[in-house]
Write a protein that holds these residues in place. Sequence first.
Motif, PDB file in Angstrom:
ATOM      1  N   PRO A 449       0.812  -1.228   0.000  1.00 45.24           N
ATOM      2  CA  PRO A 449       0.000   0.000   0.000  1.00 45.24           C
ATOM      3  C   PRO A 449       0.837   1.265   0.000  1.00 45.24           C
ATOM      4  CG  PRO A 449       0.128  -0.862   2.213  1.00 45.24           C
ATOM      5  CD  PRO A 449       0.894  -1.830   1.342  1.00 45.24           C
ATOM      6  N   ASN A 450       2.163   1.112  -0.061  1.00 45.86           N
ATOM      7  CA  ASN A 450       3.065   2.261  -0.054  1.00 45.86           C
ATOM      8  C   ASN A 450       4.119   2.031  -1.135  1.00 45.86           C
ATOM      9  OD1 ASN A 450       4.987   4.261   0.462  1.00 45.86           O
ATOM     10  ND2 ASN A 450       4.511   4.270   2.640  1.00 45.86           N
ATOM     11  N   GLN A 451       4.069   2.841  -2.204  1.00 44.23           N
ATOM     12  CA  GLN A 451       4.969   2.644  -3.335  1.00 44.23           C
ATOM     13  C   GLN A 451       5.597   3.978  -3.737  1.00 44.23           C
ATOM     14  OE1 GLN A 451       3.129   0.539  -6.654  1.00 44.23           O
ATOM     15  NE2 GLN A 451       1.734  -0.515  -5.267  1.00 44.23           N
ATOM     16  N   ASP A 452       6.898   4.101  -3.525  1.00 45.10           N
ATOM     17  CA  ASP A 452       7.662   5.256  -3.991  1.00 45.10           C
ATOM     18  C   ASP A 452       7.015   6.577  -3.583  1.00 45.10           C
ATOM     19  OD1 ASP A 452       9.764   6.530  -5.220  1.00 45.10           O
ATOM     20  OD2 ASP A 452       8.853   6.516  -7.211  1.00 45.10           O
ATOM     21  N   GLY A 453       6.520   6.637  -2.353  1.00 43.96           N
ATOM     22  CA  GLY A 453       5.880   7.851  -1.855  1.00 43.96           C
ATOM     23  C   GLY A 453       4.374   7.861  -2.002  1.00 43.96           C
ATOM     24  N   TRP A 454       3.831   7.012  -2.883  1.00 46.41           N
ATOM     25  CA  TRP A 454       2.373   6.907  -3.036  1.00 46.41           C
ATOM     26  C   TRP A 454       1.809   5.982  -1.943  1.00 46.41           C
ATOM     27  CZ3 TRP A 454      -0.410   9.997  -5.968  1.00 46.41           C
ATOM     28  CH2 TRP A 454       0.168  10.599  -7.086  1.00 46.41           C
ATOM     29  N   ILE A 455       0.707   6.409  -1.340  1.00 44.41           N
ATOM     30  CA  ILE A 455       0.071   5.635  -0.281  1.00 44.41           C
ATOM     31  C   ILE A 455      -1.388   5.390  -0.675  1.00 44.41           C
ATOM     32  CG2 ILE A 455      -0.631   5.620   2.147  1.00 44.41           C
ATOM     33  CD1 ILE A 455       1.741   7.494   2.691  1.00 44.41           C
ATOM     34  N   ARG A 456      -1.828   4.143  -0.562  1.00 40.59           N
ATOM     35  CA  ARG A 456      -3.225   3.827  -0.875  1.00 40.59           C
ATOM     36  C   ARG A 456      -4.108   4.328   0.261  1.00 40.59           C
ATOM     37  NH1 ARG A 456      -3.492  -1.768  -0.860  1.00 40.59           N
ATOM     38  NH2 ARG A 456      -2.659  -1.864  -2.985  1.00 40.59           N
ATOM     39  N   ALA A 457      -4.978   5.271  -0.055  1.00 41.28           N
ATOM     40  CA  ALA A 457      -5.878   5.842   0.959  1.00 41.28           C
ATOM     41  C   ALA A 457      -7.094   4.961   1.188  1.00 41.28           C
ATOM     42  CB  ALA A 457      -6.328   7.237   0.540  1.00 41.28           C
ATOM     43  N   ALA A 458      -7.622   4.359   0.102  1.00 42.10           N
ATOM     44  CA  ALA A 458      -8.854   3.580   0.258  1.00 42.10           C
ATOM     45  C   ALA A 458      -9.115   2.747  -0.993  1.00 42.10           C
ATOM     46  CB  ALA A 458     -10.043   4.514   0.498  1.00 42.10           C
ATOM     47  N   THR A 459      -9.812   1.642  -0.800  1.00 42.12           N
ATOM     48  CA  THR A 459     -10.435   0.868  -1.882  1.00 42.12           C
ATOM     49  C   THR A 459     -11.920   0.847  -1.580  1.00 42.12           C
ATOM     50  OG1 THR A 459      -8.468  -0.509  -2.209  1.00 42.12           O
ATOM     51  CG2 THR A 459     -10.560  -1.358  -3.036  1.00 42.12           C
ATOM     52  N   ILE A 460     -12.739   1.340  -2.513  1.00 40.38           N
ATOM     53  CA  ILE A 460     -14.167   1.538  -2.258  1.00 40.38           C
ATOM     54  C   ILE A 460     -14.987   0.949  -3.392  1.00 40.38           C
ATOM     55  CG2 ILE A 460     -13.811   3.610  -0.866  1.00 40.38           C
ATOM     56  CD1 ILE A 460     -14.546   5.267  -3.321  1.00 40.38           C
ATOM     57  N   ASP A 461     -16.257   0.651  -3.108  1.00 38.25           N
ATOM     58  CA  ASP A 461     -17.179   0.311  -4.187  1.00 38.25           C
ATOM     59  C   ASP A 461     -17.266   1.476  -5.148  1.00 38.25           C
ATOM     60  OD1 ASP A 461     -17.688  -2.195  -3.126  1.00 38.25           O
ATOM     61  OD2 ASP A 461     -19.436  -1.509  -1.969  1.00 38.25           O
ATOM     62  N   VAL A 462     -17.520   1.171  -6.407  1.00 37.36           N
ATOM     63  CA  VAL A 462     -17.460   2.206  -7.433  1.00 37.36           C
ATOM     64  C   VAL A 462     -18.274   3.432  -7.013  1.00 37.36           C
ATOM     65  CG1 VAL A 462     -19.435   1.289  -8.751  1.00 37.36           C
ATOM     66  CG2 VAL A 462     -17.645   2.653  -9.903  1.00 37.36           C
ATOM     67  N   ALA A 463     -17.650   4.584  -7.159  1.00 43.20           N
ATOM     68  CA  ALA A 463     -18.267   5.845  -6.735  1.00 43.20           C
ATOM     69  C   ALA A 463     -17.722   6.945  -7.631  1.00 43.20           C
ATOM     70  CB  ALA A 463     -17.955   6.137  -5.268  1.00 43.20           C
ATOM     71  N   THR A 464     -18.242   8.124  -7.446  1.00 47.83           N
ATOM     72  CA  THR A 464     -17.754   9.271  -8.225  1.00 47.83           C
ATOM     73  C   THR A 464     -17.184  10.356  -7.326  1.00 47.83           C
ATOM     74  OG1 THR A 464     -19.981  10.233  -8.249  1.00 47.83           O
ATOM     75  CG2 THR A 464     -19.338   8.882 -10.147  1.00 47.83           C
TER      76      THR A 464
END
Length: 823
Positions: A449-464
Amino acid sequence: MKNILFIFIITSICFLNLTAQTATQPTGDGSSTSPYQIASWQNLYWVSQNSTSWGSYFEQTADIVLPTTGDADDIHAWDSNQGWTPIGATDKFHGFYNGHGHTVSNLYINRPNTANVGLFGHVGHMTSTTEATIIEQLGVIDVQVIGARGSGTLVGRVTGNGNTLIDKCFASNGSVVGDGATGGLVGSNNSYLTSPANNQKPIISKCYADIAVSWSRKNPSGADKFGGLAGCNQKGITSNSYAIGSVTVDNDPQVASIIPQRIGGLAGCTIYKGLIENSYSAAVVTTYGTVELTGGLVGYVIVGGAGGSDDGFVNSSFWDTEVSTQSTSGGGTGKTTAEMTTETTFTAAGWDFTIIWSMDPGINNGYPYQSWQTFLDDEILPVNWVKCLTTINADNSVDLQWTNPANAVKNQIWYCSYDSLPGATGYPEYGSASDYTVPDAPLPTGVSPNQDGWIRAATIDVATSYTHTGMERGYYYYVIFAETATGSFSPPPEPAAGLPFYRESISYWPGDVTGVPNGTDPVVDFSDIVLLSTAWGTREGDAGWNNIIDVGPTQDNMRRGRPLPDNVINLEDLMIFSTNYESTDYEFYPTNKQYDPEPVEIELLVEQADDLMIASLLLSTQNEQVKGLEINLNSGSGLVLEEVTAGEIWQESGFFRSGSTANSLNITGALLGTDNCLPAAGNIAVLSFGITGSESSLELGDITARDIWNQELEINSNMNVTEPGTEIEPPPQDVLQGNYPNPFNPSTTITFGLQQESPVELVIFNTKGQQVKTFSRTIMPAGYHHITWQGEDNAGRQLPSGIYLYRLQTSHTTLLRKALLLK
């Protein structure tokens, strides 16, 4: 020498042939029985370069991928970096093009000063008014178009008749930017006649667009008619079609005096017998600043025009009021998302769900789609960005909004903090990044969930939309991915209109400093201004220095930009505080100020008598455009500053400060609040000097003026004013000037002027209306007078910090002003 020159020329020609894109004539002769066979991008390029073929028959036999970055014939370098040359210009495309369900990918057009741009530029008949022109079963994907008026992805402009047809075509994943008449599929759909009958109108039928449409912000530009499918449906027909992308018109800051108008989710307008029927929009429609005629489906429809010839028509058509964020429209019926994903909404209006339309909860986000469309779960297009902005009245919170490809079932949101970049630091200093490069997009399929400074904030059901919270104060970059039901991930969003794959935002409101670091007060209000006042004029290392106040300047001087601290509290910081004051909402920037910037006139007038000099600083402009000022003055060694009094232009919402050192004086001020500007003319300040020597010159130095968007204004001034010897005259009427200093501690001087001899009473009140100090009533002569208040009440007791009102009463008038005591 001649042989050498000859060899050079031959070598150059060979080099050019090797590096330029190649046009290859397709097989076939272009007739109805032997259409040109378009099998490669070289064949398609040949069509664009051979206008004599534009009345012929064409069939596309394969998906065409135009060469892009990294390829030998990168389209970005074509035609002096302008990219694709549209098919159809002065000589319109007036033939037949059947895409047979194939697509054209990587279309790139960068022609901001060229009208009528798209894969096809100008389409319609050339001679006979019954001549047919048809483009059908063709899609354009991964597209970036920048043009002038008449800009679209598939077609820039249609000027046709009733036999001009665009059928079963689509555009997805990309953007189009234009001056006006700009749409996600077609820029303008227009008849060749002024008032066409139904059989004389060009037709867009069974088409859709999922494209980010936006205005170019050019000046001058038409700045009208922007739509998710067609920018202009004037004198044309749009039938059984839809748009699900986005339409964004950003007029903040306002471009000159331009007011964009006719902005809709499906079409910008439909007038002069134009028709929209059995169509819908689920596009996001977003505007900033001053715009007019915006609608969820269509921006402008004429109803009840002259004899009906001007009327437009919208029948059995709908828009999503929740997704669009638009509650009104020039035509059509607004529905909730739940209603828009319910088949009976449309069948009740007579839509054909046997042949034309289909619905499935797992396809197209549940909205109706064309029965001819196919969806492949193992292939998914990128999302399209809509916005990335600080949450309204919130701290450490960013609102994200986007649109999804039709087969998305989940989204991943990733972020990267500015302080993770090499050489950068975090809030509040933001040290300059030595290598200001945002890392390449992360891999959403990756386990980490942490790649080269990028951090995954969330995985959510499809939304806008998604609101990212819980981070520290700072500046952040975001990227969003879509995921299919089978686990395939989209690539990152395509760069568009000069913007990268990511979007960026500050997570708090610059100027909100009360309660930091806890973020308990996510607005910029009076309590923040008090802290600004306390730190005013300090530099890093000074007593009283507070680095969280150092919020200016910012990127592009905008109130929403990343701070670029300069280690001093001055006008740069004041402008950010003042523009965000009681307006912590980036989507709402109210202003009715419409003007072309004019030079600001600053005049220094000096009166002198005996050992006293009075100098007045005067503002004069053509309109109310100045929000903030900084004025520096240089004085001779024979002048001693005794008093600075704020002029009447600063009003109740003014922030005014002055400071002096040997032989120099600085005056800075701004009006608080997004839309507040100084009057066009008035007194900035009155300066009193004692004259102690022969060097009594006084002249203006550097001057800075800023408008409501914190942009610098041109200055005209009488730069050198020295030693006038006129006598100081009484004011033409009784005046009460601002106290100096203000805020003050422990004492302040109140200056007033009398037109003629008069009894005078000066009373100080607290905010409860109670009298706390009264200066004895006495008769005073005409002229200017000063009373010093030590911050005490009538009993000599020191009063607490707070706002106090002081009232001057003479035989002619009663005047009231405000003072701030800070301890």
